[in-house]
Design a protein around this motif. Structure first.
Motif, short mmCIF file in Angstrom:
data_model
loop_
_atom_site.label_atom_id
_atom_site.label_comp_id
_atom_site.label_asym_id
_atom_site.label_seq_id
_atom_site.Cartn_x
_atom_site.Cartn_y
_atom_site.Cartn_z
N CYS A 7 0.87 -1.17 0.00
CA CYS A 7 0.00 0.00 0.00
C CYS A 7 0.91 1.23 0.00
N CYS A 61 0.05 3.30 3.37
CA CYS A 61 0.40 2.66 4.64
C CYS A 61 1.86 2.20 4.66
N GLN A 62 2.38 1.76 3.55
CA GLN A 62 3.74 1.34 3.30
C GLN A 62 4.17 0.06 3.99
N GLN A 109 1.85 -2.33 4.90
CA GLN A 109 0.73 -3.25 4.73
C GLN A 109 0.59 -3.59 3.26
N SER A 111 -5.06 -3.21 3.59
CA SER A 111 -5.21 -1.78 3.83
C SER A 111 -6.60 -1.27 3.47
N ALA A 121 -6.98 2.01 2.91
CA ALA A 121 -6.73 3.29 2.23
C ALA A 121 -7.40 3.31 0.85
#
Length: 161
Positions: free
Chosen positions: A48, A51-52, A54, A59, A61
């Motif tokens: 993601c 989120c980086q 996840q 996520s 997002a």
């Protein structure tokens, strides 16, 4: 017995609560189970971008949802898994992959940790050997006559006290 059963159930509840929940909405799920399984496998390995840490599968997002939909669209269009990954890497860069591919660009990333471990082990081995040699040399060196006389005098003074 009842307390043990309750404790086990409570432990299972905690473990299940700690597992990541899938963020895939029902409207995103494909009708074909085989394509959906492929989409899930791909989504689990894509980062993601918001989120980086996840996957897009975990996520909530909006960008992650867009990426999940994009993956499913590409699969429905007939792309292979590799083509979907290549398309996303071309669009977002290698960072979109949770597990970076091994290439010459990422060689340093893959090589630094084992190299640092080997260099650290070699440094420790060299230091240990030097210390052993220094101690062995110190034990085998004989005192000169003057040093022995000084040592005997100091020891005699100490024992006289």
């Amino acid at each position: 017995m009842r307390n043990i059963l309750l404790a086990i159930l409570a432990g299972l509840a905690v473990i299940l609560a700690a597992l990541p929940a899938s963020a895939v909405a029902p409207d995103e799920i494909l009708d074909d189970p085989a394509l959906e399984q492929r989409a899930r496998e791909l989504s689990a390995n894509l980062r993601c971008m918001v989120c980086q840490n996840q996957s897009i599968d975990d996520s909530d997002a909006p960008l992650a949802k867009d990426l999940r939909v994009l993956v499913r669209e590409r699969l429905v269009a007939g792309d292979t898994n590799a083509e979907v990954i290549d398309y996303l890497v071309a669009r977002y860069g290698e960072f979109v992959l949770l597990k970076p591919r091994f290439s010459w660009n990422t060689f340093l990333l893959w090589a630094v940790a084992p190299l640092a471990l080997l260099l650290g082990g070699a440094a420790l081995l060299i230091a240990a050997r030097r210390r052993t040699r220094t101690l062995a040399t110190a034990r085998t060196m004989a005192l000169s006559d003057k040093e022995q006389a000084d040592l005997d005098r100091i020891l005699a003074d100490e024992s006289a006290r």
